[in-house]
Design a protein around this motif. Structure first.
Motif, PDB file in Angstrom:
ATOM      1  N   LEU A   1      67.600  99.188 126.399  1.00  0.00           N
ATOM      2  CA  LEU A   1      68.295  98.324 127.346  1.00  0.00           C
ATOM      3  C   LEU A   1      67.302  97.469 128.118  1.00  0.00           C
ATOM      4  O   LEU A   1      66.279  97.943 128.596  1.00  0.00           O
ATOM      5  CB  LEU A   1      69.108  99.191 128.307  1.00  0.00           C
ATOM      6  CG  LEU A   1      70.103  98.478 129.219  1.00  0.00           C
ATOM      7  CD1 LEU A   1      71.157  97.743 128.404  1.00  0.00           C
ATOM      8  CD2 LEU A   1      70.752  99.486 130.158  1.00  0.00           C
ATOM      9  N   ARG A   2      67.654  96.184 128.265  1.00  0.00           N
ATOM     10  CA  ARG A   2      66.809  95.247 129.006  1.00  0.00           C
ATOM     11  C   ARG A   2      67.693  94.444 129.960  1.00  0.00           C
ATOM     12  O   ARG A   2      68.644  93.793 129.543  1.00  0.00           O
ATOM     13  CB  ARG A   2      66.086  94.259 128.071  1.00  0.00           C
ATOM     14  CG  ARG A   2      65.369  94.893 126.885  1.00  0.00           C
ATOM     15  CD  ARG A   2      64.047  95.516 127.258  1.00  0.00           C
ATOM     16  NE  ARG A   2      63.308  95.902 126.073  1.00  0.00           N
ATOM     17  CZ  ARG A   2      63.414  97.073 125.473  1.00  0.00           C
ATOM     18  NH1 ARG A   2      64.242  97.989 125.952  1.00  0.00           N
ATOM     19  NH2 ARG A   2      62.694  97.362 124.384  1.00  0.00           N
ATOM     20  N   GLY A   3      67.392  94.490 131.260  1.00  0.00           N
ATOM     21  CA  GLY A   3      67.966  93.618 132.270  1.00  0.00           C
ATOM     22  C   GLY A   3      69.452  93.421 132.264  1.00  0.00           C
ATOM     23  O   GLY A   3      69.922  92.276 132.128  1.00  0.00           O
ATOM     24  N   PRO A   4      70.268  94.474 132.424  1.00  0.00           N
ATOM     25  CA  PRO A   4      71.720  94.269 132.473  1.00  0.00           C
ATOM     26  C   PRO A   4      72.150  93.674 133.815  1.00  0.00           C
ATOM     27  O   PRO A   4      71.617  94.036 134.871  1.00  0.00           O
ATOM     28  CB  PRO A   4      72.276  95.682 132.291  1.00  0.00           C
ATOM     29  CG  PRO A   4      71.205  96.579 132.830  1.00  0.00           C
ATOM     30  CD  PRO A   4      69.898  95.898 132.517  1.00  0.00           C
TER      31      PRO A   4
ATOM     32  N   VAL B   1      63.976  95.740 112.988  1.00  0.00           N
ATOM     33  CA  VAL B   1      64.456  95.980 114.348  1.00  0.00           C
ATOM     34  C   VAL B   1      65.159  94.708 114.822  1.00  0.00           C
ATOM     35  O   VAL B   1      65.138  93.673 114.146  1.00  0.00           O
ATOM     36  CB  VAL B   1      63.301  96.368 115.298  1.00  0.00           C
ATOM     37  CG1 VAL B   1      62.654  97.672 114.846  1.00  0.00           C
ATOM     38  CG2 VAL B   1      62.255  95.259 115.362  1.00  0.00           C
ATOM     39  N   TYR B   2      65.766  94.788 116.004  1.00  0.00           N
ATOM     40  CA  TYR B   2      66.487  93.626 116.531  1.00  0.00           C
ATOM     41  C   TYR B   2      66.591  93.734 118.043  1.00  0.00           C
ATOM     42  O   TYR B   2      66.386  94.798 118.646  1.00  0.00           O
ATOM     43  CB  TYR B   2      67.898  93.536 115.920  1.00  0.00           C
ATOM     44  CG  TYR B   2      68.768  94.735 116.214  1.00  0.00           C
ATOM     45  CD1 TYR B   2      69.459  94.849 117.425  1.00  0.00           C
ATOM     46  CD2 TYR B   2      68.892  95.785 115.302  1.00  0.00           C
ATOM     47  CE1 TYR B   2      70.240  95.961 117.711  1.00  0.00           C
ATOM     48  CE2 TYR B   2      69.669  96.894 115.581  1.00  0.00           C
ATOM     49  CZ  TYR B   2      70.339  96.975 116.780  1.00  0.00           C
ATOM     50  OH  TYR B   2      71.105  98.065 117.069  1.00  0.00           O
ATOM     51  N   GLU B   3      66.936  92.607 118.645  1.00  0.00           N
ATOM     52  CA  GLU B   3      67.340  92.551 120.047  1.00  0.00           C
ATOM     53  C   GLU B   3      68.678  91.819 120.109  1.00  0.00           C
ATOM     54  O   GLU B   3      68.793  90.692 119.616  1.00  0.00           O
ATOM     55  CB  GLU B   3      66.305  91.824 120.914  1.00  0.00           C
ATOM     56  CG  GLU B   3      65.073  92.646 121.229  1.00  0.00           C
ATOM     57  CD  GLU B   3      64.188  91.965 122.261  1.00  0.00           C
ATOM     58  OE1 GLU B   3      64.438  90.767 122.568  1.00  0.00           O
ATOM     59  OE2 GLU B   3      63.252  92.611 122.760  1.00  0.00           O
ATOM     60  N   TRP B   4      69.660  92.481 120.681  1.00  0.00           N
ATOM     61  CA  TRP B   4      70.981  91.884 120.832  1.00  0.00           C
ATOM     62  C   TRP B   4      71.098  91.281 122.222  1.00  0.00           C
ATOM     63  O   TRP B   4      71.046  91.986 123.223  1.00  0.00           O
ATOM     64  CB  TRP B   4      72.072  92.930 120.631  1.00  0.00           C
ATOM     65  CG  TRP B   4      73.468  92.400 120.822  1.00  0.00           C
ATOM     66  CD1 TRP B   4      74.042  91.349 120.179  1.00  0.00           C
ATOM     67  CD2 TRP B   4      74.456  92.912 121.739  1.00  0.00           C
ATOM     68  NE1 TRP B   4      75.331  91.156 120.618  1.00  0.00           N
ATOM     69  CE2 TRP B   4      75.614  92.109 121.576  1.00  0.00           C
ATOM     70  CE3 TRP B   4      74.483  93.957 122.650  1.00  0.00           C
ATOM     71  CZ2 TRP B   4      76.767  92.319 122.315  1.00  0.00           C
ATOM     72  CZ3 TRP B   4      75.627  94.174 123.383  1.00  0.00           C
ATOM     73  CH2 TRP B   4      76.760  93.361 123.218  1.00  0.00           C
ATOM     74  N   HIS B   5      71.233  89.973 122.278  1.00  0.00           N
ATOM     75  CA  HIS B   5      71.456  89.252 123.531  1.00  0.00           C
ATOM     76  C   HIS B   5      72.963  89.017 123.620  1.00  0.00           C
ATOM     77  O   HIS B   5      73.494  88.083 123.009  1.00  0.00           O
ATOM     78  CB  HIS B   5      70.694  87.924 123.547  1.00  0.00           C
ATOM     79  CG  HIS B   5      69.202  88.097 123.474  1.00  0.00           C
ATOM     80  ND1 HIS B   5      68.370  87.878 124.540  1.00  0.00           N
ATOM     81  CD2 HIS B   5      68.395  88.491 122.451  1.00  0.00           C
ATOM     82  CE1 HIS B   5      67.122  88.105 124.197  1.00  0.00           C
ATOM     83  NE2 HIS B   5      67.106  88.483 122.919  1.00  0.00           N
TER      84      HIS B   5
END
Length: 457
Positions: free
Chosen positions: A156-159, A114-118
């Motif tokens: 989605l996190r904090g746009p 898995v990943y998180e794209w910042h």
């Protein structure tokens, strides 16, 4: 037993070993299917493969149009209706960048990447609102908005969105009133018509964190697109347009793309698919993708190894056959079959061990177990430890060559062709003096008196 009968027996036993080899390949396929189910389960609870597209600037409007319709009597009349339409503007320049932070989710024996794209997406628009065609058409321009498409908004996190010097609130859905979880939108101040030659210039920047599973994609919707991705994952796989620049090492990768709009069908496909990023509806949309792959996929490697299983069995049986000819020591068909089953068992052991241990150690353990068993058995069948060790040396060479094929995917074809050539050359050298006509013209002598029949040098 005559020569042709013994050859037929060897070929028949070789084909019979295809049954357990096929069963092993079936087990490999079942384990692969189970892993895909695990990936799907984790994606449902976390977030699936992500595709990010946008922004596009949409200006809705209503106007009165004349249409011809037939009434109940069949008489065609011209009537006026108010219809809703929109102008869609794509960015002049689009710059998307960010880092993929990889992670691992485990379930039972399986690991899912898995990943998180910042990331951030900067876009510049040049918008020209057409002049009102006339009061008789009564055009009314609605409130414009920015639209972003995201394939799975659960990640989605904090746009945060900044337009010019203002920070705007983002809302769910790709358009006002759209409640589906397909993206984001933000309402903009009205854009009134300007005199000919003048443009509204809109600068936007969206910052967000987007979580996903295994694959991340970007859609080049701008007239000029610049993408940049970095990650600490050292094994990326790029799909779509190849990166213009890339650097991959043990610390991760960096990749950059520069894609002009005229080299992509993204804008046209976006219009026809209405911004739908679902795989079944927009598979033809140009996109660039990076997948966080596992370089040691035990199932694909085991499946590739089983494809060489028949070759191993055939070479071993040919070795037995040559041994019978040259050493006058008969080998019973059951003994052929037991050795063939031991060779097939190697691949099942490899699969089961590699689910718990590194592939290299699993391969070594399965090879030692099977070669050791065959050597122990052949020392009695061939009535000599040295003869059994000779077969063990041959099998060890074959297993070592197969391992080289598995770990060197880029050179697998040339290595495989070279291996087959060496094996054929060895068989030709060993049998070059056998007089097959004389050997096949009469039954084999009894084991006590049989001598190898060789032609004169």
């Amino acid at each position: 037993m005559r020569l042709w009968m013994r050859i037929a027996m060897v070929l028949g036993l070789t084909l019979a070993i295809l049954v357990p080899l096929t069963m092993v390949r079936g087990v490999v396929q079942e384990r692969q299917d189970y892993r895909r189910q695990v990936v799907a389960d984790i994606a449902r609870s976390y977030a699936g493969p992500q595709t990010f597209a946008g922004p596009v600037l949409v200006v809705p409007y209503q106007e009165v149009v004349e249409v011809e319709e037939a009434d109940r009597a069949g008489i065609v009349r011209t009537t006026r209706k108010t219809v809703s339409r929109q102008w869609t503007f794509f960015p002049k320049t689009l710059a998307v960048e960010g880092g993929l932070k990889p992670g691992i989710r485990r379930r039972n024996l399986h690991e899912v990447r898995v990943y998180e794209w910042h990331g951030s997406a900067k876009a510049a628009f040049e918008v020209a609102i057409p002049a009102d065609p006339g009061t008789e058409r009564g055009r009314r321009i609605g409130q414009p908005y920015l639209s972003y498409a995201i394939s799975d908004v659960r990640g989605l996190r904090g746009p945060t969105l900044q337009v010019g010097q203002r920070t705007l609130e983002v809302e769910q859905g790709r358009a006002p009133g759209h409640v589906g979880g397909e993206g984001l939108h933000a309402l903009l101040p009205p854009l009134p018509p300007l005199p000919p030659g003048q443009l509204h210039r809109v600068q936007t920047e969206l910052r967000l964190v987007l979580a996903g599973t295994e694959r991340f994609s970007l859609v080049p919707l701008g007239d000029q697109n610049r993408f940049s991705l970095t990650s600490s994952w050292p094994h990326p796989s790029f799909d779509g347009s190849s990166p213009r620049t890339r650097m991959i090492d043990a610390d991760g990768f960096q990749a950059g793309w520069e894609i002009p709009g005229v080299a992509s069908n993204a804008q046209q496909r976006w219009q026809s698919a209405k911004g739908d990023l679902a795989e079944d509806a927009a598979t033809a949309i140009d996109r660039v993708s990076v997948s966080l792959i596992d370089p040691v996929d035990v199932y694909s490697k085991t499946d590739r190894a089983t494809k060489y299983g028949l070759l191993f069995v055939l070479l071993t049986f040919i070795g037995f056959f040559i041994f019978e000819l040259t050493k006058s020591l008969p080998i019973h068909p059951i003994q052929y079959g037991l050795v063939g089953l031991a060779l097939a068992m190697f691949f099942l052991l490899l699969l089961s061990l590699s689910e718990h241990f590194p592939f290299g150690w699993s391969y070594l353990g399965a090879g030692i177990a099977c070669i050791g068993l065959i050597t122990f058995y052949l020392s009695a069948v061939l009535r000599s430890v040295m003869r059994a060790l000779g077969f063990a040396a041959m099998l060890s060479t074959l297993y070592a060559a197969l391992y080289g094929l598995l770990v060197s995917e880029d050179n697998a074809l040339v290595l495989g062709a070279g291996l087959l050539f060496v094996v054929l050359a060895a068989l030709m050298v060993v049998t070059r003096k056998v007089d097959w006509y004389q050997l096949g013209s009469r039954p084999n002598p009894s084991p006590a008196r049989r001598e190898p029949i060789l032609s004169e040098p």
